[in-house]
Enzyme design. Sequence first.
Site, short mmCIF file in Angstrom:
data_model
loop_
_atom_site.label_atom_id
_atom_site.label_comp_id
_atom_site.label_asym_id
_atom_site.label_seq_id
_atom_site.Cartn_x
_atom_site.Cartn_y
_atom_site.Cartn_z
N ILE A 156 -8.85 -1.17 10.61
CA ILE A 156 -8.38 -2.21 11.54
C ILE A 156 -8.23 -1.61 12.94
N ASN B 240 -4.78 11.45 12.50
CA ASN B 240 -4.92 12.76 11.85
C ASN B 240 -6.17 12.81 10.96
N SER C 170 2.74 -6.28 6.68
CA SER C 170 1.85 -6.82 5.65
C SER C 170 2.52 -8.02 4.98
N THR D 177 2.69 -8.33 2.10
CA THR D 177 3.36 -7.79 0.91
C THR D 177 4.89 -7.87 1.05
N TYR E 168 4.90 1.27 -1.33
CA TYR E 168 4.15 0.96 -0.09
C TYR E 168 4.80 -0.21 0.64
N LYS F 47 6.90 -0.72 4.44
CA LYS F 47 6.64 -1.72 5.49
C LYS F 47 7.94 -2.46 5.83
N ASN G 251 -5.05 -10.86 4.15
CA ASN G 251 -6.05 -9.95 3.58
C ASN G 251 -7.22 -9.72 4.53
N ASN H 120 -9.98 -0.48 -4.01
CA ASN H 120 -8.92 -1.29 -4.62
C ASN H 120 -9.11 -2.75 -4.27
N ASN H 121 -9.62 -2.98 -3.07
CA ASN H 121 -9.65 -4.35 -2.55
C ASN H 121 -10.92 -5.08 -2.97
N LEU H 122 -10.79 -6.38 -3.02
CA LEU H 122 -11.85 -7.21 -3.59
C LEU H 122 -13.18 -7.12 -2.82
N GLY I 111 1.34 -6.16 -11.21
CA GLY I 111 1.87 -6.30 -9.84
C GLY I 111 1.21 -7.40 -9.03
P1 NAD Z 1 -6.91 2.92 7.37
O1 NAD Z 1 -6.52 3.89 6.33
O2 NAD Z 1 -8.36 2.61 7.53
O3 NAD Z 1 -6.34 3.37 8.80
C1 NAD Z 1 -5.15 4.10 8.93
C2 NAD Z 1 -5.43 5.28 9.85
O4 NAD Z 1 -4.22 6.02 10.03
C3 NAD Z 1 -6.46 6.26 9.27
O5 NAD Z 1 -7.46 6.51 10.23
C4 NAD Z 1 -5.65 7.51 8.95
O6 NAD Z 1 -6.42 8.69 9.12
C5 NAD Z 1 -4.51 7.41 9.97
N1 NAD Z 1 -3.26 8.09 9.56
C6 NAD Z 1 -2.62 8.04 8.37
N2 NAD Z 1 -1.49 8.77 8.41
C7 NAD Z 1 -1.40 9.28 9.67
C8 NAD Z 1 -0.45 10.11 10.34
N3 NAD Z 1 0.63 10.56 9.70
N4 NAD Z 1 -0.67 10.44 11.62
C9 NAD Z 1 -1.78 9.99 12.27
N5 NAD Z 1 -2.72 9.23 11.70
C10 NAD Z 1 -2.52 8.86 10.41
O7 NAD Z 1 -6.09 1.57 7.11
P2 NAD Z 1 -6.28 0.12 7.72
O8 NAD Z 1 -6.79 -0.76 6.65
O9 NAD Z 1 -6.97 0.19 9.01
O10 NAD Z 1 -4.75 -0.27 7.93
C11 NAD Z 1 -4.08 -0.04 9.15
C12 NAD Z 1 -2.62 -0.41 9.00
O11 NAD Z 1 -2.51 -1.76 8.58
C13 NAD Z 1 -1.86 0.42 7.95
O12 NAD Z 1 -0.56 0.67 8.43
C14 NAD Z 1 -1.82 -0.51 6.75
O13 NAD Z 1 -0.71 -0.24 5.93
C15 NAD Z 1 -1.71 -1.86 7.42
N6 NAD Z 1 -2.21 -2.97 6.59
C16 NAD Z 1 -3.47 -2.93 6.09
C17 NAD Z 1 -3.92 -3.96 5.26
C18 NAD Z 1 -5.31 -3.92 4.67
O14 NAD Z 1 -5.57 -4.67 3.71
N7 NAD Z 1 -6.23 -3.12 5.16
C19 NAD Z 1 -3.10 -5.06 4.99
C20 NAD Z 1 -1.81 -5.08 5.54
C21 NAD Z 1 -1.38 -4.03 6.35
N1 UFG Z 2 -9.33 -8.48 -7.41
C1 UFG Z 2 -10.17 -8.51 -8.51
N2 UFG Z 2 -10.97 -7.43 -8.74
C2 UFG Z 2 -10.98 -6.34 -7.94
C3 UFG Z 2 -10.11 -6.31 -6.82
C4 UFG Z 2 -9.29 -7.40 -6.59
O1 UFG Z 2 -10.19 -9.49 -9.25
O2 UFG Z 2 -11.72 -5.38 -8.22
C5 UFG Z 2 -8.49 -9.65 -7.12
C6 UFG Z 2 -6.99 -9.38 -7.17
O3 UFG Z 2 -6.51 -9.54 -8.47
C7 UFG Z 2 -6.46 -10.41 -6.16
C8 UFG Z 2 -7.59 -10.54 -5.14
O4 UFG Z 2 -8.76 -10.06 -5.80
O5 UFG Z 2 -6.31 -11.66 -6.82
C9 UFG Z 2 -7.36 -9.72 -3.88
O6 UFG Z 2 -7.07 -8.37 -4.24
P1 UFG Z 2 -6.97 -7.22 -3.14
O7 UFG Z 2 -6.64 -5.94 -3.87
O8 UFG Z 2 -8.17 -7.24 -2.27
O9 UFG Z 2 -5.75 -7.68 -2.21
P2 UFG Z 2 -4.21 -7.88 -2.58
O10 UFG Z 2 -3.84 -9.22 -2.06
O11 UFG Z 2 -3.92 -7.58 -3.98
O12 UFG Z 2 -3.54 -6.71 -1.73
C10 UFG Z 2 -3.63 -6.72 -0.31
C11 UFG Z 2 -3.57 -5.29 0.24
C12 UFG Z 2 -2.23 -4.68 -0.04
C13 UFG Z 2 -1.13 -5.56 0.45
C14 UFG Z 2 -1.30 -6.95 -0.15
C15 UFG Z 2 -0.31 -7.94 0.37
O13 UFG Z 2 -4.57 -4.49 -0.34
O14 UFG Z 2 -2.14 -3.46 0.67
O15 UFG Z 2 -2.60 -7.45 0.20
O16 UFG Z 2 -0.42 -8.02 1.75
F1 UFG Z 2 0.06 -5.06 0.06
#
Ligand code: NAD
Ligand code: UFG
Length: 337
Positions: free
Chosen positions: A12, A32, A124, A126, A148, A152, A178, A197-199, A293
């Site tokens: 992001i 980092n 998030s 979450t 996690y 947040k 998402n 992990n994500n869909l 979960g």
């Molecule tokens: P990402 O892992 O791609 O990006 C996070 C970045 O932070 C990485 O480049 C990592 O190297 C850096 N980082 C981690 N720990 C660090 C530290 N201690 N010091 C400096 N850099 C550090 O993740 P993302 O998907 O881009 O998510 C960005 C933010 O959004 C995160 O805080 C995540 O929790 C939050 N978020 C993400 C999602 C999602 O689904 N991707 C959903 C809700 C919230």
């Molecule tokens: N799913 C599958 N198969 C997969 C992966 C996901 O069926 O291989 C399903 C899940 O059960 C869910 C949907 O697809 O119904 C979305 O799953 P994601 O893992 O992509 O997303 P979540 O909503 O479970 O989790 C996301 C972020 C978490 C955050 C949460 C709430 O990954 O970090 O949203 O904001 F905590």
Amino acid sequence: MTVLVTGGAGYIGSHTCLELLQTGQDVLVLDNLANSSEEPLRRVQEITGKHLDFVEGDIRDTELLDKLFSQRQIDSVVHFAGLKAVGESTQIPLDYYENNVWGSVNLLQAMQRAGVCKFVFSSSATVYGDPHTVPILENFPLKVTNPYGRTKLMVEDICRDLASSDNRWQIALLRYFNPAGAHPSGRIGEQPSGIPNNLVPYITQVAIGKREFLSVFGDDYDTPDGTGVRDYLHVVDLAIGHLKALDRLGTQQGCVAYNLGTGQGYSVLQMVKAFEKASSKEIPYQITPRRPGDIACCYADPAFAEAELNWKAEKGLDEMMADSWRWQSQNPEGFGE
Ligand code: NAD
Ligand code: UFG
């Protein structure tokens, strides 16, 4: 004036840096590289034709933060840096608390010493846990179920306390639903480490033959087709949300939470169909037991963000899937080594 973007090399963060550069802002990234590399930042500069500054370092490094704030004219901080895997957070919770909570406190303290008070935080959906009803409004009860999520919510609470203690703070807590998709150039996108992990990344890896089939985690939820429903949001829309939040901080007082979502929920099977349409690839899948979960249904009421930030998701599911597929098919190994 410079925007400090922590975690700017990540998924992001890199999309947000691109939008910031395109609107003419000076960007300093601190990352980092724990979950990224410099390559996305190189590509962001290539796409925009603009320069950004990058410092490889950690938000937990107090000395480094003080140096950055004293050497640069930093006006605001967009804070993405952190660890984000729910499952992993149950295995190594202390790492999550140290990185996400202590790291954020360290960053806020450095900002306080430097007199920088504009802060945008990646929260998030979450934090809502399993909501009683949907769509979810910002004033719904907050309840978390894993380390996690707890990090947040803790950082949100810290921000609320901080803003109450000193009215100079201007803080936006952005609760993402998402995020999915990639930049339309096909040059930057999400590179999950290991098995996704994500869909959406899982689906795209099935499409390129890296994974055999998608496991659909449960088809017995109380949803129209029995599979989980989520609010998938294009990452470019999400990135733009950060720019809107920064704009709003100029006049916003205190600490305010905003839902960033589309307001529209899609099921896992609808997502599979949409991807097949965008890519002309068939996605084999198997129904497997529910993932522990997981909740049935989660989508935002985004009206507050629209009213207060003048932000609204513009890109729909077809575009999200087409962009995910362009990124994955053109970069089967992500950013490479
Ligand atoms: P990402 O892992 O791609 O990006 C996070 C970045 O932070 C990485 O480049 C990592 O190297 C850096 N980082 C981690 N720990 C660090 C530290 N201690 N010091 C400096 N850099 C550090 O993740 P993302 O998907 O881009 O998510 C960005 C933010 O959004 C995160 O805080 C995540 O929790 C939050 N978020 C993400 C999602 C999602 O689904 N991707 C959903 C809700 C919230
Ligand atoms: N799913 C599958 N198969 C997969 C992966 C996901 O069926 O291989 C399903 C899940 O059960 C869910 C949907 O697809 O119904 C979305 O799953 P994601 O893992 O992509 O997303 P979540 O909503 O479970 O989790 C996301 C972020 C978490 C955050 C949460 C709430 O990954 O970090 O949203 O904001 F905590």
